[in-house]
Design a protein around this motif. Structure first.
Motif, PDB file in Angstrom:
ATOM      1  N   SER A 174      60.244   4.407 -43.992  1.00 37.40           N
ATOM      2  CA  SER A 174      59.170   4.489 -42.996  1.00 37.40           C
ATOM      3  C   SER A 174      59.240   5.762 -42.163  1.00 37.40           C
ATOM      4  O   SER A 174      58.410   5.983 -41.285  1.00 37.40           O
ATOM      5  N   ARG A 175      60.235   6.599 -42.390  1.00 37.24           N
ATOM      6  CA  ARG A 175      60.352   7.832 -41.608  1.00 37.24           C
ATOM      7  C   ARG A 175      59.254   8.830 -41.982  1.00 37.24           C
ATOM      8  O   ARG A 175      58.676   8.759 -43.067  1.00 37.24           O
ATOM      9  N   ALA A 176      59.049   9.760 -41.087  1.00 37.67           N
ATOM     10  CA  ALA A 176      58.037  10.799 -41.353  1.00 37.67           C
ATOM     11  C   ALA A 176      58.387  11.562 -42.610  1.00 37.67           C
ATOM     12  O   ALA A 176      57.496  11.925 -43.398  1.00 37.67           O
ATOM     13  N   ASP A 177      59.662  11.801 -42.840  1.00 40.70           N
ATOM     14  CA  ASP A 177      60.130  12.425 -44.071  1.00 40.70           C
ATOM     15  C   ASP A 177      61.069  11.430 -44.753  1.00 40.70           C
ATOM     16  O   ASP A 177      62.283  11.438 -44.521  1.00 40.70           O
ATOM     17  N   PRO A 178      60.519  10.561 -45.606  1.00 43.64           N
ATOM     18  CA  PRO A 178      61.333   9.488 -46.187  1.00 43.64           C
ATOM     19  C   PRO A 178      62.370   9.983 -47.189  1.00 43.64           C
ATOM     20  O   PRO A 178      63.278   9.239 -47.559  1.00 43.64           O
ATOM     21  N   THR A 179      62.272  11.227 -47.625  1.00 47.01           N
ATOM     22  CA  THR A 179      63.236  11.735 -48.621  1.00 47.01           C
ATOM     23  C   THR A 179      64.428  12.456 -47.985  1.00 47.01           C
ATOM     24  O   THR A 179      65.349  12.877 -48.685  1.00 47.01           O
ATOM     25  N   ALA A 180      64.403  12.594 -46.668  1.00 48.51           N
ATOM     26  CA  ALA A 180      65.467  13.345 -45.993  1.00 48.51           C
ATOM     27  C   ALA A 180      66.773  12.568 -46.016  1.00 48.51           C
ATOM     28  O   ALA A 180      66.795  11.327 -45.996  1.00 48.51           O
ATOM     29  N   ASP A 181      67.871  13.298 -46.072  1.00 46.60           N
ATOM     30  CA  ASP A 181      69.177  12.665 -45.923  1.00 46.60           C
ATOM     31  C   ASP A 181      69.277  12.019 -44.538  1.00 46.60           C
ATOM     32  O   ASP A 181      68.553  12.382 -43.613  1.00 46.60           O
ATOM     33  N   PHE A 182      70.192  11.067 -44.397  1.00 46.09           N
ATOM     34  CA  PHE A 182      70.407  10.456 -43.086  1.00 46.09           C
ATOM     35  C   PHE A 182      71.884  10.563 -42.715  1.00 46.09           C
ATOM     36  O   PHE A 182      72.743  10.832 -43.557  1.00 46.09           O
ATOM     37  N   LEU A 183      72.158  10.361 -41.419  1.00 45.99           N
ATOM     38  CA  LEU A 183      73.510  10.536 -40.883  1.00 45.99           C
ATOM     39  C   LEU A 183      74.266   9.216 -40.897  1.00 45.99           C
ATOM     40  O   LEU A 183      73.763   8.183 -40.448  1.00 45.99           O
TER      41      LEU A 183
END
Length: 952
Positions: free
Chosen positions: A382-391
């Motif tokens: 659901s993030r604005a950039d759903p393909t981004a890595d997360f912490l």
């Protein structure tokens, strides 16, 4: 020559914690030659009257034995003049098991440690001496001179000098064995020593030799109720997804996931950091938490916190072997050669909670990782950039605790020649020494950041690299092959060397009507070097666990000249039985800072028999140490009590809340999380290190006081003595770092230098957290402390109170300190921060220190023939938390019992109970560790000891 002495001398402040005074002052006799000349600590001039112009505290072997401890720092840290520093209870921060002492709380590097008036090889880059290497079986007494003594001994003596005087004239054979244990059955202490000495070569020579073994058992925080839940950390073994303020998930997605768990919409914010249960579900601050009690929300109700304290140590283990030998041989009246050898080997260990990957050491996880739980996938999508890595944050419990095991090998070889010059009564002493301290440290429990990142980035979750791959989402067990793949053991090596040569002359010059003018002069050369070789893995910064570190290899030297003169001014006048002045000057030429000077002027005025006034002024100088100058920037984790940018901090809820909020936004806290941002850790990442542009510190020290030993004929008061001394120490251009809590406070409280303090750190623009504080060494502004030392000694036979002396005698002693002020100024022009009556401030030392207004120790004993029974009362005044003045810490009182029985001329036994009432330490928020200050307060509880001594 015989010494004609009597107890309760009026010449110096005696000590502490024993039942009888231990300092004797030479009596005047018709035959002056019958009194041996002695050298008082703080002067280079030998005198027949044992007089100190500065306050001197003296304690003997008996005082050490009555503590029931196997290490001498225990006694020193209980004395009112000392502020406990790194010691046997210092696990984090720690010096690997070293025992460092801090006079007046001005820093261990400003307290000079001597053995028989000579320097001891340091064990640290800041020049600090480890008193674990002192041969305790041979300690005759310990002399502590308070205040600057640079003119007499050189650099490092800003707050004072601790001089361990050894019994080199020991004759016979002595064995001593001791055993102690806490009431809870842990913390065992044992020691065994063998000492032998005697004359040789037709009494021209004398030799003494002593070997000893001691052991101290470890005690875990988990073994004490007050400490077993401590050190709250937001980095948990379950792992935590951290919301990125610039790429948050939608609130609808978060609501949908937590609705499955039975929670209403809005219960958990989209900006929340979410932990993982083992079934793949998510939790927040106890909401939907289904894991084990590794996270105990009933006792630590903080967002995502983990109890790190249970694995830490309350008392560090120690296994020590030491050997000391000394000899002297008289060739003729003009030459006596002497030498000594001191060697200590000991092992110690510190233990920390499993390695945390937190803050800047967290991991980035691609959304393609096969172990990502379904519920987290829903939120990430659901993030604005759903393909981004997360912490991801994670604590590596499967790798185990972080354990540092350190082996110390320290030796010092010294010798020289001394004797009469043939000119009047002048004597000379040519002395040289070489010492080396070496440490080997092995660190386990480390994790390779790059290895973990490789497993996380792998398309199969690392299954092709190690068996089973790496699933970080929950407290999931690692296979042996994966544990081996990410684990790292590091080894570090440290060596410090000191070489020294000094030549001293002293004797009489000429006579004045009031007596003989005496003088001393000399020269010395000192070379110090320090090497630190960290494991290459630590230097790369790839290790998660122990702090990253870089190598250091540096040296410095100094050439010095000094002179001292003692002038008798008046004598045998009304109200002036004697008046003497003493002046000294030392010129030092340092390789690093050039030429500096230190000087002193002091005196003693014997008004009438039994009443003496003393005092003086000293300008002391301390050159920056090797570590302060040349240490590379290394990683450290200083303690803070919270982040001012947290939405619920006092800064965000106070009168300047709007200003602070704007500043936090400007620094990088994302606007999406500014009103929900929290910081649950008790530490922050920092860079510390040297500064080659440092200049010297200077200290102006004043002291004035009196010693009164009234000459009453009444037997009740004939052994009464009282001393009171005022001191003032003002250190300018003090070398140190601004502590982390001060940086944060002054950045946000509207301080005049707030822009400077804010410039010392940056924030992560994704999470808002502080990335790194820069706390390198600086010549700061000033440290100022004033206070009063006092002591009373009183002893009498029971015949003096109407009974009979056959029933024994009573002895009483009180020694204490009233702290008038302790102020710190971080930068020139700022207001001083008053630390009197506070605990927990780290402005001067990485170990938070205490500054009670009142601190004293009192003792009483009954002596009947060969039996000595005593009780001791130790008082530490009330304080407030330096980080929160509204948090009061009540005064603490400890009571100890001790006893001794001299069975016959050969055998004696002793024993005692320490902390008789089992007093528990107080809690305070900005604690050093274990919810308290384990250096200031007793953390072991009631304990017992017994010992046997045999002398042949």
């Amino acid at each position: 020559m015989a010494r004609n002495t009597y107890l309760l001398g009026a010449s110096a402040l005696v000590i502490a914690m024993t039942t009888a005074p231990m300092l004797a002052q030479a009596q005047t006799t018709d035959d002056a030659s019958a009194v041996e000349e002695v050298v008082v600590t703080g002067s280079r001039i030998a005198r027949r009257d044992y007089v100190s112009n500065s306050p001197i505290v003296t304690m003997g072997q008996d005082a050490i034995e009555k503590t029931g401890s196997v290490t001498v720092d225990t006694l020193l840290n209980q004395m009112p003049q000392f502020v406990p520093a790194v010691s046997s209870t210092s696990n984090n921060p720690s010096n690997g098991g070293q025992a460092n002492i801090d006079l007046r709380g001005l820093g261990t590097q400003r307290t000079m440690v001597l053995i028989d008036g000579h320097r001891v090889v340091p064990s640290n880059s800041d020049g600090t001496v480890d008193v674990n290497i002192i041969p305790s079986a041979l300690i005759q007494n310990i002399e502590v001179i308070s205040g600057g003594a640079s003119a007499t001994y050189g650099s490092d003596a800003l707050s004072g000098v601790v001089n361990f005087k050894l019994n080199k004239n020991f004759t016979g054979l002595q064995m001593d064995a001791q055993y102690g244990i806490t009431e809870q059955g842990d913390g065992k202490e044992s020691s065994l020593s063998l000492t032998a000495g005697g004359k040789y070569a037709e009494d021209k020579g004398h030799a003494v030799f002593s070997v000893s073994y001691s052991q101290r058992g470890e005690v875990y925080n988990a073994a004490r109720d007050f400490a077993k839940i401590s050190g709250a950390s937001s980095t948990t073994p379950y792992g935590r997804y951290d919301a990125t303020g610039t790429n948050l998930p939608s609130q609808a997605a978060v609501d949908a996931v937590f609705a499955k768990y039975g929670y209403a919409a809005g219960t958990v914010s989209a900006a929340a950091n979410l932990g993982f249960n083992n079934d793949g579900t998510l939790f927040y601050n106890g909401v939907n938490y289904t894991g084990s009690d590794a996270i105990d929300y009933s006792t630590i109700p903080v967002n995502g916190t983990y109890n790190t304290g249970a694995l830490n140590l309350l008392q560090l283990p120690l296994t020590r072997y030491s050997a000391y030998a000394a000899t002297e041989y008289e060739i003729n009246e003009h030459a006596e050669v002497y030498g000594s050898f001191n060697f200590t080997h000991y092992d110690s260990r510190t233990i920390l909670a499993p390695a945390p990957a937190a803050s800047s050491t967290g991991f980035t996880v691609p959304v393609t990782n096969p172990f990502i739980p379904d519920d987290l996938s829903t939120i990430l999508a659901s993030r604005a950039d759903p393909t981004a890595d997360f912490l991801l944050r994670k604590r590596f419990t499967d790798v185990g605790a972080r354990i540092s095991e350190t082996t110390f090998n320290v030796f010092q070889l010294a010798g020289g020649v001394r004797g009469a010059t043939g000119f009047k009564d002048w004597t000379y002493d040519l002395y040289a020494s070489f010492g080396r301290s070496e440490q080997n440290e092995t660190q386990s429990g480390n994790v390779s950041h790059s290895a973990v990142q490789t497993l996380l980035d792998a398309a199969d979750g690392g299954a092709s690299i190690c068996t089973g791959g790496y699933d970080p989402f929950g407290n999931n067990a690692l296979t042996d092959s994966c544990r081996s793949y990410i684990s790292r053991t590091t080894k570090n090596w440290t060596a410090a060397e000191q070489r020294m040569v000094e030549l001293n002359f002293q004797g009489g010059l000429f006579n004045l009507p009031a007596g003989e003018v005496r003088g001393a002069w000399g020269a010395d050369y000192k070379f110090d070097s320090f090497q630190y070789v960290p494991d290459s893995l630590l230097s790369t910064g790839d290790v998660v666990g122990f702090n990253a570190a870089d190598a250091i290899d540096a040296s410095t030297d100094v050439y010095e000249l000094y002179g001292e003169i003692l002038v008798p001014v008046l004598k045998d006048l009304p109200f002036v039985k004697s008046l003497n002045l003493d002046a000294g000057y030392r010129m030092s030429d340092y390789q690093t800072i050039g030429t500096v000077g230190a000087y002193k002027v002091d005196g003693d005025w014997e008004v009438v028999d039994g009443f003496r006034v003393r005092g003086g002024y000293q300008r002391a100088v301390r050159a920056p140490s090797i570590g302060e100058l040349y240490s590379p920037q290394n990683q450290d984790y200083p303690s803070i009590s919270g982040d001012p940018c947290a939405y619920n901090s006092s800064y965000r809820t106070g009168a300047n809340a709007a200003t602070v909020r704007s500043l936090c936004l400007a620094q990088g806290v994302p606007s999406a999380i500014i009103d929900s941002y929290t910081y649950a850790n008790s530490q922050v990442n920092a860079l510390t290190g040297g500064n080659p542009d440092l200049k010297e510190e200077t200290a102006d020290t004043y002291n004035v006081g009196f010693v009164w030993s009234p000459r009453f004929e009444n037997p009740l008061f004939e052994r009464l003595s009282l001393s009171v001394d005022y001191y003032s120490i003002d250190i300018k251009d003090a070398i140190g770092t601004i502590d982390a809590a001060t940086v944060l406070d002054k950045c946000y409280n509207g301080d005049a230098n707030s822009a400077y303090y804010c410039s010392l750190f940056t924030r992560n623009t994704s999470t808002g957290e502080i990335d790194t504080l820069t706390l390198t060494n600086l010549n700061l502004a000033r440290y100022k402390t004033t206070g009063v030392d006092f002591q009373a000694d009183w002893a009498f036979g029971l015949g003096a109170v109407g009974l009979d002396d056959k029933y024994g005698s009573l002895k009483f002693n009180v020694v204490g300190n009233y702290l008038d002020s302790f102020k710190v100024q971080s930068l020139a022009g700022e207001e001083f921060q008053e630390l009197k009556g506070t605990i927990g401030n780290t402005s001067i030392s990485s170990v938070a220190v205490s500054h009670p207004e009142w601190k004293f120790a009192a003792s009483a004993s009954w002596v009947l023939g060969p039996v000595d029974l005593g009780v001791r009362w130790r008082h530490i005044g009330e304080m407030v938390d330096a980080a929160d003045a509204s948090e009061k810490i009540d005064a603490v009182d400890y009571f100890d019992l001790n006893g001794a029985w001299q069975i016959n001329d050969t055998y004696s036994i002793r024993g005692g109970i320490t902390n008789l009432t089992d007093k528990q330490p107080p809690y305070f928020t900005s604690n050093v560790q274990a919810n308290t200050d384990p250096s200031t307060y007793d953390v072991l509880g009631r304990r017992f000891y017994v010992a046997v001594k045999a002398k042949f």
